[in-house]
Design a protein around this motif. Structure first.
Motif, PDB file in Angstrom:
ATOM      1  N   SER A   1      -2.263   9.995   8.739  1.00 32.76           N
ATOM      2  CA  SER A   1      -1.635   8.918   7.973  1.00 32.76           C
ATOM      3  C   SER A   1      -2.506   8.530   6.772  1.00 32.76           C
ATOM      4  CB  SER A   1      -1.395   7.689   8.854  1.00 32.76           C
ATOM      5  OG  SER A   1      -0.395   7.962   9.797  1.00 32.76           O
ATOM      6  N   MET A   2      -3.808   8.431   6.989  1.00 30.91           N
ATOM      7  CA  MET A   2      -4.716   8.136   5.875  1.00 30.91           C
ATOM      8  C   MET A   2      -4.684   9.258   4.838  1.00 30.91           C
ATOM      9  SD  MET A   2      -8.129   6.513   7.525  1.00 30.91           S
ATOM     10  CE  MET A   2      -8.048   6.448   9.282  1.00 30.91           C
ATOM     11  N   LEU A   3      -4.634  10.487   5.323  1.00 27.91           N
ATOM     12  CA  LEU A   3      -4.559  11.640   4.423  1.00 27.91           C
ATOM     13  C   LEU A   3      -3.253  11.608   3.626  1.00 27.91           C
ATOM     14  CD1 LEU A   3      -6.272  14.124   3.713  1.00 27.91           C
ATOM     15  CD2 LEU A   3      -5.040  15.374   5.475  1.00 27.91           C
ATOM     16  N   ALA A   4      -2.160  11.260   4.292  1.00 30.04           N
ATOM     17  CA  ALA A   4      -0.860  11.155   3.616  1.00 30.04           C
ATOM     18  C   ALA A   4      -0.911  10.119   2.503  1.00 30.04           C
ATOM     19  CB  ALA A   4       0.233  10.793   4.624  1.00 30.04           C
ATOM     20  N   ASN A   5      -1.526   8.986   2.775  1.00 31.54           N
ATOM     21  CA  ASN A   5      -1.637   7.935   1.762  1.00 31.54           C
ATOM     22  C   ASN A   5      -2.536   8.365   0.609  1.00 31.54           C
ATOM     23  OD1 ASN A   5       0.063   6.173   3.100  1.00 31.54           O
ATOM     24  ND2 ASN A   5      -1.598   5.229   4.245  1.00 31.54           N
ATOM     25  N   ALA A   6      -3.646   9.005   0.927  1.00 32.14           N
ATOM     26  CA  ALA A   6      -4.596   9.412  -0.107  1.00 32.14           C
ATOM     27  C   ALA A   6      -4.031  10.514  -0.997  1.00 32.14           C
ATOM     28  CB  ALA A   6      -5.904   9.871   0.538  1.00 32.14           C
ATOM     29  N   LEU A   7      -3.253  11.417  -0.399  1.00 37.43           N
ATOM     30  CA  LEU A   7      -2.709  12.548  -1.152  1.00 37.43           C
ATOM     31  C   LEU A   7      -1.286  12.291  -1.663  1.00 37.43           C
ATOM     32  CD1 LEU A   7      -3.881  15.565   1.054  1.00 37.43           C
ATOM     33  CD2 LEU A   7      -5.032  14.534  -0.917  1.00 37.43           C
TER      34      LEU A   7
ATOM     35  N   HIS B   1       1.425  12.357   0.082  1.00 42.90           N
ATOM     36  CA  HIS B   1       2.212  13.449   0.663  1.00 42.90           C
ATOM     37  C   HIS B   1       2.545  13.059   2.107  1.00 42.90           C
ATOM     38  CE1 HIS B   1       3.789  17.469   0.494  1.00 42.90           C
ATOM     39  NE2 HIS B   1       3.066  17.877   1.509  1.00 42.90           N
ATOM     40  N   LYS B   2       3.703  12.484   2.317  1.00 39.58           N
ATOM     41  CA  LYS B   2       4.071  11.862   3.587  1.00 39.58           C
ATOM     42  C   LYS B   2       4.261  12.827   4.761  1.00 39.58           C
ATOM     43  CE  LYS B   2       3.781   7.905   1.788  1.00 39.58           C
ATOM     44  NZ  LYS B   2       2.516   7.227   1.942  1.00 39.58           N
TER      45      LYS B   2
ATOM     46  N   PHE C   1       2.136  14.654   6.081  1.00 34.52           N
ATOM     47  CA  PHE C   1       0.982  14.527   6.978  1.00 34.52           C
ATOM     48  C   PHE C   1       1.221  13.425   8.012  1.00 34.52           C
ATOM     49  CE2 PHE C   1      -1.187  16.639   3.411  1.00 34.52           C
ATOM     50  CZ  PHE C   1      -1.872  17.624   4.099  1.00 34.52           C
ATOM     51  N   SER C   2       1.706  12.268   7.560  1.00 40.52           N
ATOM     52  CA  SER C   2       1.941  11.181   8.514  1.00 40.52           C
ATOM     53  C   SER C   2       3.102  11.500   9.454  1.00 40.52           C
ATOM     54  CB  SER C   2       2.167   9.850   7.792  1.00 40.52           C
ATOM     55  OG  SER C   2       3.274   9.925   6.938  1.00 40.52           O
ATOM     56  N   THR C   3       4.118  12.201   8.954  1.00 35.74           N
ATOM     57  CA  THR C   3       5.229  12.614   9.814  1.00 35.74           C
ATOM     58  C   THR C   3       4.736  13.537  10.921  1.00 35.74           C
ATOM     59  OG1 THR C   3       6.780  12.441   7.964  1.00 35.74           O
ATOM     60  CG2 THR C   3       7.480  13.769   9.859  1.00 35.74           C
ATOM     61  N   ALA C   4       3.899  14.509  10.553  1.00 42.03           N
ATOM     62  CA  ALA C   4       3.351  15.447  11.542  1.00 42.03           C
ATOM     63  C   ALA C   4       2.518  14.710  12.584  1.00 42.03           C
ATOM     64  CB  ALA C   4       2.514  16.509  10.839  1.00 42.03           C
ATOM     65  N   GLY C   5       1.648  13.827  12.135  1.00 42.24           N
ATOM     66  CA  GLY C   5       0.805  13.070  13.060  1.00 42.24           C
ATOM     67  C   GLY C   5       1.615  12.218  14.012  1.00 42.24           C
TER      68      GLY C   5
ATOM     69  N   ALA D   1       0.949  20.280  -0.176  1.00 41.48           N
ATOM     70  CA  ALA D   1       0.247  19.115  -0.727  1.00 41.48           C
ATOM     71  C   ALA D   1      -0.050  19.352  -2.208  1.00 41.48           C
ATOM     72  CB  ALA D   1      -1.059  18.886   0.047  1.00 41.48           C
ATOM     73  N   PRO D   2      -0.168  18.279  -2.976  1.00 40.53           N
ATOM     74  CA  PRO D   2      -0.482  18.456  -4.396  1.00 40.53           C
ATOM     75  C   PRO D   2      -1.859  19.105  -4.569  1.00 40.53           C
ATOM     76  CG  PRO D   2      -0.566  16.134  -3.787  1.00 40.53           C
ATOM     77  CD  PRO D   2      -0.048  16.881  -2.600  1.00 40.53           C
ATOM     78  N   GLU D   3      -1.989  19.887  -5.627  1.00 38.33           N
ATOM     79  CA  GLU D   3      -3.262  20.566  -5.875  1.00 38.33           C
ATOM     80  C   GLU D   3      -4.291  19.644  -6.497  1.00 38.33           C
ATOM     81  OE1 GLU D   3      -2.616  24.264  -7.884  1.00 38.33           O
ATOM     82  OE2 GLU D   3      -1.390  25.020  -6.233  1.00 38.33           O
ATOM     83  N   GLU D   4      -3.832  18.622  -7.205  1.00 39.68           N
ATOM     84  CA  GLU D   4      -4.742  17.648  -7.799  1.00 39.68           C
ATOM     85  C   GLU D   4      -4.347  16.264  -7.335  1.00 39.68           C
ATOM     86  OE1 GLU D   4      -4.802  18.015 -12.040  1.00 39.68           O
ATOM     87  OE2 GLU D   4      -6.316  19.588 -11.955  1.00 39.68           O
ATOM     88  N   VAL D   5      -5.360  15.469  -6.992  1.00 38.73           N
ATOM     89  CA  VAL D   5      -5.136  14.096  -6.555  1.00 38.73           C
ATOM     90  C   VAL D   5      -6.158  13.196  -7.244  1.00 38.73           C
ATOM     91  CG1 VAL D   5      -4.156  14.684  -4.313  1.00 38.73           C
ATOM     92  CG2 VAL D   5      -6.603  14.397  -4.528  1.00 38.73           C
TER      93      VAL D   5
END
Length: 182
Positions: A123-129, A131-132, A134-138, A172-176
């Motif tokens: 979820s934190m990764l989804a917010n930082a990137l 890219h939701k 990640f949170s769906t998978a978790g 996921a996006p290549e640049e964040v």
């Protein structure tokens, strides 16, 4: 560094890290391949750990890696318990004993705790990137761990979550932005 609205923005390229994570997840599933599966799984897990570690460092969000590694270690403990019973437990017990029942309960609790920490990390990764997936998978893996006692329904959710996680890494996006808030 890119400027937008007179505010400096620091873009970070995570192409290598997202590919490393996706490949690591795919290799982790190959544990079922005879003879070399365990080695492939170990390599996959190492790649996934490296990927999450590097992304969290690049984003300066150590909490992502901290939650992930707690979930990973709890999952590793589950695997060790399973291996122990595979090699020793079957010979030690005939039928269901109190010890085996207690072990099953312990493994269940550890699985829920492991996926809870992983869910937090994703979820934190989804917010930082931004890219939701990640949170769906978790979330799916966490619900899967909770519902695993319902005739294997949980295993299906965990598998779907795992597939979505692979897709999340590869899409996921290549640049964040390095300084976005979680």
């Amino acid at each position: 560094m890119e400027e937008k609205n007179n505010l400096p923005r620091n873009k970070i390229n995570i192409t290598t890290q997202k590919m490393t994570g996706g490949i690591g997840l795919i290799l982790g599933v190959l544990v079922v391949v005879p003879k070399i599966g365990i080695l492939l799984s170990i390599v996959g897990n190492v790649l996934l750990i490296i990927s999450i570690y590097q992304i969290s460092n690049m984003l300066k969000k150590q909490a992502i890696f901290n939650r992930f590694i707690i979930g990973f270690v709890l999952g590793l403990i589950i695997r060790i318990i399973a291996l122990f019973f595979k090699f020793v437990g079957i010979r030690m017990f005939s039928g269901m004993s109190i010890g085996m029942f207690a072990t099953i309960i312990l493994v269940y609790i550890l699985a829920v705790a492991s996926t809870y920490f992983s869910k937090q990390a994703y979820s934190m990764l989804a917010n930082a990137l931004h890219h939701k997936l990640f949170s769906t998978a978790g979330l799916l893996m966490f619900i899967g761990a909770i519902t695993i006692i319902l005739f294997g329904l949980g295993l299906i959710l965990i598998l779907i979550g795992w597939i979505i996680l692979v897709v999340a890494f590869f899409t996921a996006p290549e640049e964040v932005e390095a300084n976005n808030n979680v």
